[in-house]
Design an enzyme around this catalytic site. Structure first.
Site, short mmCIF file in Angstrom:
data_model
loop_
_atom_site.label_atom_id
_atom_site.label_comp_id
_atom_site.label_asym_id
_atom_site.label_seq_id
_atom_site.Cartn_x
_atom_site.Cartn_y
_atom_site.Cartn_z
N THR A 123 0.93 -1.35 0.20
CA THR A 123 0.23 0.08 0.00
C THR A 123 1.15 1.53 -0.12
O THR A 123 2.22 1.56 0.41
CB THR A 123 -1.15 0.16 1.20
OG1 THR A 123 -2.28 -0.86 1.55
CG2 THR A 123 -1.94 1.30 1.19
N GLU A 361 -6.86 -5.15 3.34
CA GLU A 361 -6.91 -6.21 2.75
C GLU A 361 -7.75 -5.85 1.56
O GLU A 361 -8.64 -7.29 0.82
CB GLU A 361 -6.52 -7.88 3.22
CG GLU A 361 -5.76 -7.84 4.35
CD GLU A 361 -5.04 -9.20 4.72
OE1 GLU A 361 -6.07 -9.75 4.06
OE2 GLU A 361 -4.80 -9.26 5.66
#
Length: 378
Positions: A123, A361
Site C-alpha cells: 500500500t 485487504e
C-alpha cells in the site's frame, strides 16, 4: 493434519486465548502493545507458522483448518492475531508460493518459529484500493536493483525483519503491469520505518510508514518473475481475505455472547432486558447473520482447498462477514445501552476494532467489483 491432532491444536489455542489473552485485553488496548509473554506462548503453540509448510517448521494447515483456527482467534482482540498474521498470510504465502528454494530455506523456518516477522509492503498513499497506482521504483543497477518509494499502513512494520515489497520495474508501464516483488531486509541501508500509527481501534496491531531510499538489492532479492508482482500480491490477498472473513465470524461470536449475557442479567423497569421483545430482536438478527457468515466461510474454504474457487468465494466471504461483524457489533452496543459506549466494556472495543476489516485487504467496495467481474467473466 490428522483430525485428532488438529482438534488438540484447536483446544490448546482456545484455552490459551480465553484464559490468558482475554484477561489482558484491556491492558493491550490501553498500552497499544502485545505483551512479550503472550508472543512467546503464541510461538510455542506454532501460531507464527500455522499456514506455512511442515517441511519448514509450520503446521501446514489447509484452508478449511485455517478458518476454524481463525474463528477461535477472533474471540479476543484482533491485535493478537495480527502479530503473526502476516507471517502466515500475505507475506509468508508470497514466499511459500513464489520464493526460490534459497529464499524459502532462509526465511520460512524463522517465520514459522516466530523468530522473525515478515511484512507485506504494497500500500501507498495513492495506491491502496488500486495497487496498480503504486509509484515505488526498482531500477536495474548492474546485476541487482535500487529500490525507492514510500509505503503506508504496513502491518507489523516496526517488528519486521523482512519486507515483501512491491515496486515498478518497468518504468514505462501503467496499472498492474510492470510490478515486481522483492525481499528487503529491514536492516538494509536506506530502509526507514516510521513510528506506529495511532488508530481508532485494533490497538496493539502496529502499522507504520516505510521509506525505501535508494535501497541496494541483489538480483536474488526478486520474488518470482520480474513484472509478475501484481499477480503475486493478488494471489496472497485471496487467501488472506478468507482468513479475515473467518476472524470476523469469531469476533461476531464474542460480541453476540457478550450481548446475550448482558441481556440475561441487566435490569430495566423491574425486568431483565432480555424479556423485552425489541432486545430479543437485536439478538435474533445477529444470530441469524452470524450463522450465515459461518456457513459461507466453511463452504468457501472447502472450495479453496479443492481449487474449485479461489476468487469469488474469498471475496464474497470477506464482503459479507466484515459487514456482518459491523452490524453485530453495533447491535451488541445497542443491547448494552449507555454501558456499551463506555471504555473498558468489551463490546465498545469490538465496535472500534470491527471497523477496520471493511477497509484493509480490499475494501468492501473493491470486493463488490471483484465479485461482479468474476460473475460476468464466468
Amino acid at each position: 493434519m490428522d483430525a485428532d491432532v488438529f482438534g488438540q491444536v484447536l483446544d490448546a489455542v482456545r484455552e490459551f486465548v480465553r484464559k490468558e489473552v482475554v484477561p489482558r485485553e484491556a491492558e493491550i488496548d490501553e498500552h497499544d502493545e502485545i505483551p512479550a509473554g503472550i508472543r512467546d506462548k503464541a510461538a510455542e503453540l506454532g501460531l507464527f507458522g500455522w499456514a506455512l509448510p511442515e517441511e519448514y517448521g509450520g503446521l501446514g494447515l489447509a484452508m478449511a483448518e485455517d478458518v476454524r483456527l481463525a474463528i477461535e482467534l477472533g474471540w479476543t482482540t484482533p491485535a493478537f492475531r495480527s502479530l503473526f498474521g502476516t507471517n502466515n498470510g500475505i507475506a509468508g504465502q508470497a514466499i511459500v508460493h513464489y520464493g526460490t528454494p534459497e529464499q524459502r530455506t532462509r526465511w520460512l523456518p524463522r517465520l514459522a518459529a516466530g523468530q522473525a516477522i515478515a511484512s507485506f509492503a504494497l500500500t501507498e498513499a495513492e495506491a491502496g484500493s488500486d495497487p496498480g497506482g503504486l509509484t515505488s521504483r526498482a531500477v536495474r543497477d548492474g546485476e541487482g536493483y535500487r529500490l525507492s518509494g514510500t509505503k503506508r499502513f504496513i502491518t507489523n512494520a516496526p517488528l519486521a525483519e523482512v519486507f515483501v515489497a512491491f515496486a515498478r520495474t518497468d518504468l514505462d508501464s501503467t496499472g498492474s503491469r510492470g510490478i515486481s516483488a522483492f525481499l528487503v531486509p529491514a536492516g538494509a541501508d536506506g530502509v526507514t520505518v516510521g513510528p506506529h500509527d495511532a488508530k481508532m481501534g485494533q490497538a496493539g496491531a502496529w502499522t507504520s510508514e516505510v521509506v525505501f531510499d535508494d535501497v541496494e538489492l541483489p538480483a536474488d532479492a526478486l520474488v518470482g518473475e520480474e513484472g509478475k508482482g501484481f499477480g503475486i500480491a493478488m494471489a496472497s490477498l485471496a487467501r488472506g481475505r478468507l482468513h479475515i472473513a473467518a476472524l470476523c465470524v469469531g469476533m461476531a461470536e464474542r460480541a453476540l455472547s457478550e450481548a446475550v449475557e448482558y441481556a440475561r442479567t441487566a435490569r430495566q423497569g423491574g425486568r431483565v432486558i432480555g424479556e423485552y421483545q425489541l432486545v430479543q430482536a437485536l439478538l435474533a438478527e445477529s444470530h441469524a447473520e452470524l450463522a450465515a457468515g459461518r456457513a459461507m466461510v466453511h463452504e468457501a474454504a472447502a472450495k479453496y482447498d479443492s481449487g474449485e474457487d479461489r476468487k469469488l468465494g474469498p471475496s464474497s466471504a470477506k464482503l459479507f462477514c466484515t459487514e456482518m461483524l459491523g452490524r453485530v457489533a453495533d447491535r451488541a452496543v445497542q443491547v448494552h445501552g449507555g454501558m456499551g459506549y463506555v471504555r473498558g466494556v468489551t463490546v465498545e472495543r469490538i465496535y472500534r476494532d470491527a471497523r477496520l476489516f471493511r477497509i484493509y485487504e480490499g475494501t468492501s467496495e473493491i470486493q463488490k467489483l471483484v465479485i461482479a467481474r468474476q460473475l460476468l467473466k464466468d
